[in-house]
Design a protein around this motif. Structure first.
Motif, PDB file in Angstrom:
ATOM      1  N   ASN A 147       0.645  -1.186   0.042  1.00  0.00           N
ATOM      2  CA  ASN A 147      -0.074  -0.043   0.123  1.00  0.00           C
ATOM      3  C   ASN A 147       0.948   1.290   0.120  1.00  0.00           C
ATOM      4  OD1 ASN A 147      -1.872   1.767  -0.006  1.00  0.00           O
ATOM      5  ND2 ASN A 147      -2.675   1.469   2.291  1.00  0.00           N
ATOM      6  N   VAL A 148       1.427   1.549  -1.185  1.00  0.00           N
ATOM      7  CA  VAL A 148       1.980   2.935  -1.108  1.00  0.00           C
ATOM      8  C   VAL A 148       1.690   4.123  -0.889  1.00  0.00           C
ATOM      9  CG1 VAL A 148       3.778   4.068  -2.812  1.00  0.00           C
ATOM     10  CG2 VAL A 148       3.669   1.488  -3.018  1.00  0.00           C
ATOM     11  N   LEU A 149       0.558   4.376  -1.321  1.00  0.00           N
ATOM     12  CA  LEU A 149      -0.298   5.672  -1.072  1.00  0.00           C
ATOM     13  C   LEU A 149      -0.528   5.517   0.239  1.00  0.00           C
ATOM     14  CD1 LEU A 149      -2.601   6.200  -4.132  1.00  0.00           C
ATOM     15  CD2 LEU A 149      -0.489   7.113  -3.794  1.00  0.00           C
ATOM     16  N   GLY A 150      -0.872   4.713   0.924  1.00  0.00           N
ATOM     17  CA  GLY A 150      -1.216   4.649   2.504  1.00  0.00           C
ATOM     18  C   GLY A 150       0.272   4.808   3.243  1.00  0.00           C
ATOM     19  N   GLN A 151       1.421   4.517   2.894  1.00  0.00           N
ATOM     20  CA  GLN A 151       2.476   4.866   3.381  1.00  0.00           C
ATOM     21  C   GLN A 151       2.750   6.180   3.134  1.00  0.00           C
ATOM     22  OE1 GLN A 151       5.436   2.079   1.634  1.00  0.00           O
ATOM     23  NE2 GLN A 151       4.642   0.304   3.087  1.00  0.00           N
ATOM     24  N   ILE A 152       2.554   6.673   1.951  1.00  0.00           N
ATOM     25  CA  ILE A 152       3.128   8.295   1.909  1.00  0.00           C
ATOM     26  C   ILE A 152       2.104   8.990   2.803  1.00  0.00           C
ATOM     27  CG2 ILE A 152       2.714  10.199   0.199  1.00  0.00           C
ATOM     28  CD1 ILE A 152       3.658   7.937  -2.008  1.00  0.00           C
ATOM     29  N   GLN A 153       0.666   8.609   2.941  1.00  0.00           N
ATOM     30  CA  GLN A 153      -0.163   9.394   3.801  1.00  0.00           C
ATOM     31  C   GLN A 153       0.267   9.349   5.140  1.00  0.00           C
ATOM     32  OE1 GLN A 153      -4.075   7.842   3.609  1.00  0.00           O
ATOM     33  NE2 GLN A 153      -5.034   9.820   4.616  1.00  0.00           N
ATOM     34  N   LYS A 154       0.550   8.172   5.606  1.00  0.00           N
ATOM     35  CA  LYS A 154       0.874   8.032   7.058  1.00  0.00           C
ATOM     36  C   LYS A 154       2.489   8.905   7.317  1.00  0.00           C
ATOM     37  CE  LYS A 154       2.530   4.443  10.135  1.00  0.00           C
ATOM     38  NZ  LYS A 154       2.653   3.024  10.427  1.00  0.00           N
ATOM     39  N   PHE A 155       3.327   8.647   6.306  1.00  0.00           N
ATOM     40  CA  PHE A 155       4.696   9.491   6.458  1.00  0.00           C
ATOM     41  C   PHE A 155       4.089  11.069   6.630  1.00  0.00           C
ATOM     42  CE2 PHE A 155       7.470  12.402   4.072  1.00  0.00           C
ATOM     43  CZ  PHE A 155       8.377  12.272   4.705  1.00  0.00           C
ATOM     44  N   TRP A 156       3.315  11.519   5.573  1.00  0.00           N
ATOM     45  CA  TRP A 156       2.880  13.025   5.550  1.00  0.00           C
ATOM     46  C   TRP A 156       2.269  13.472   6.815  1.00  0.00           C
ATOM     47  CZ3 TRP A 156       4.710  17.011   3.041  1.00  0.00           C
ATOM     48  CH2 TRP A 156       4.308  18.141   3.134  1.00  0.00           C
ATOM     49  N   SER A 157       1.223  12.585   7.479  1.00  0.00           N
ATOM     50  CA  SER A 157       0.663  12.861   8.520  1.00  0.00           C
ATOM     51  C   SER A 157       1.759  13.150   9.748  1.00  0.00           C
ATOM     52  CB  SER A 157      -0.328  11.921   8.865  1.00  0.00           C
ATOM     53  OG  SER A 157      -0.091  10.959   8.951  1.00  0.00           O
ATOM     54  N   HIS A 158       2.616  12.338   9.906  1.00  0.00           N
ATOM     55  CA  HIS A 158       3.732  12.073  10.846  1.00  0.00           C
ATOM     56  C   HIS A 158       4.483  13.088  10.976  1.00  0.00           C
ATOM     57  CE1 HIS A 158       7.497  10.517  12.888  1.00  0.00           C
ATOM     58  NE2 HIS A 158       6.445  10.342  13.747  1.00  0.00           N
ATOM     59  N   PHE A 159       4.812  13.724   9.518  1.00  0.00           N
ATOM     60  CA  PHE A 159       5.714  14.790   9.279  1.00  0.00           C
ATOM     61  C   PHE A 159       5.197  16.143   9.778  1.00  0.00           C
ATOM     62  CE2 PHE A 159       7.747  17.820   6.146  1.00  0.00           C
ATOM     63  CZ  PHE A 159       9.108  17.567   6.530  1.00  0.00           C
ATOM     64  N   ILE A 160       3.689  16.222   9.527  1.00  0.00           N
ATOM     65  CA  ILE A 160       3.173  17.402   9.737  1.00  0.00           C
ATOM     66  C   ILE A 160       3.092  17.418  11.317  1.00  0.00           C
ATOM     67  CG2 ILE A 160       0.984  18.780   9.701  1.00  0.00           C
ATOM     68  CD1 ILE A 160       2.689  18.906   7.328  1.00  0.00           C
ATOM     69  N   GLN A 161       2.281  16.353  12.153  1.00  0.00           N
ATOM     70  CA  GLN A 161       2.171  16.423  13.496  1.00  0.00           C
ATOM     71  C   GLN A 161       3.458  16.459  14.411  1.00  0.00           C
ATOM     72  OE1 GLN A 161       0.242  12.651  14.035  1.00  0.00           O
ATOM     73  NE2 GLN A 161      -1.591  13.109  13.306  1.00  0.00           N
ATOM     74  N   THR A 162       4.876  16.133  13.941  1.00  0.00           N
ATOM     75  CA  THR A 162       5.767  16.176  14.697  1.00  0.00           C
ATOM     76  C   THR A 162       6.473  17.384  14.419  1.00  0.00           C
ATOM     77  OG1 THR A 162       7.260  15.016  13.113  1.00  0.00           O
ATOM     78  CG2 THR A 162       6.344  13.995  14.752  1.00  0.00           C
ATOM     79  N   GLY A 163       5.871  18.405  13.575  1.00  0.00           N
ATOM     80  CA  GLY A 163       6.406  19.530  13.509  1.00  0.00           C
ATOM     81  C   GLY A 163       7.815  19.924  12.596  1.00  0.00           C
ATOM     82  N   GLN A 164       8.089  18.833  12.012  1.00  0.00           N
ATOM     83  CA  GLN A 164       9.237  18.687  11.096  1.00  0.00           C
ATOM     84  C   GLN A 164       9.061  19.673   9.843  1.00  0.00           C
ATOM     85  OE1 GLN A 164      10.439  14.584  10.125  1.00  0.00           O
ATOM     86  NE2 GLN A 164      10.199  13.775  12.356  1.00  0.00           N
TER      87      GLN A 164
END
Length: 68
Positions: free
Chosen positions: A30-47
């Motif tokens: 699930n490549v699109l799911g992995q990208i979405q998970k990465f992006w939400s983590h990237f935003i939530q952690t303030g990176q």
């Protein structure tokens, strides 16, 4: 330079087949799911803020240190 590239190509083709990567095991297709998970983590952690601030500071330093 041609002699060097010939030597490298000869060394590469003499490698045993089991040393070269022929396939990979995909555990989560699930490549699109992995990208979405990465992006939400990237935003939530303030990176994303660290990235933007780094880009702005880097652009300013580049402009201050360039000649001409």
């Amino acid at each position: 330079m041609s002699h060097y590239s010939d030597l490298i190509s000869q060394l590469y083709w003499q490698l045993p087949v089991n040393l070269t990567a022929l396939a990979q095991t995909i555990t989560d297709p699930n490549v699109l799911g992995q990208i979405q998970k990465f992006w939400s983590h990237f935003i939530q952690t303030g990176q994303v803020w660290a990235l933007l601030i780094g880009l702005v500071i880097g652009y300013m330093i580049r402009n201050l240190t360039s000649y001409g």
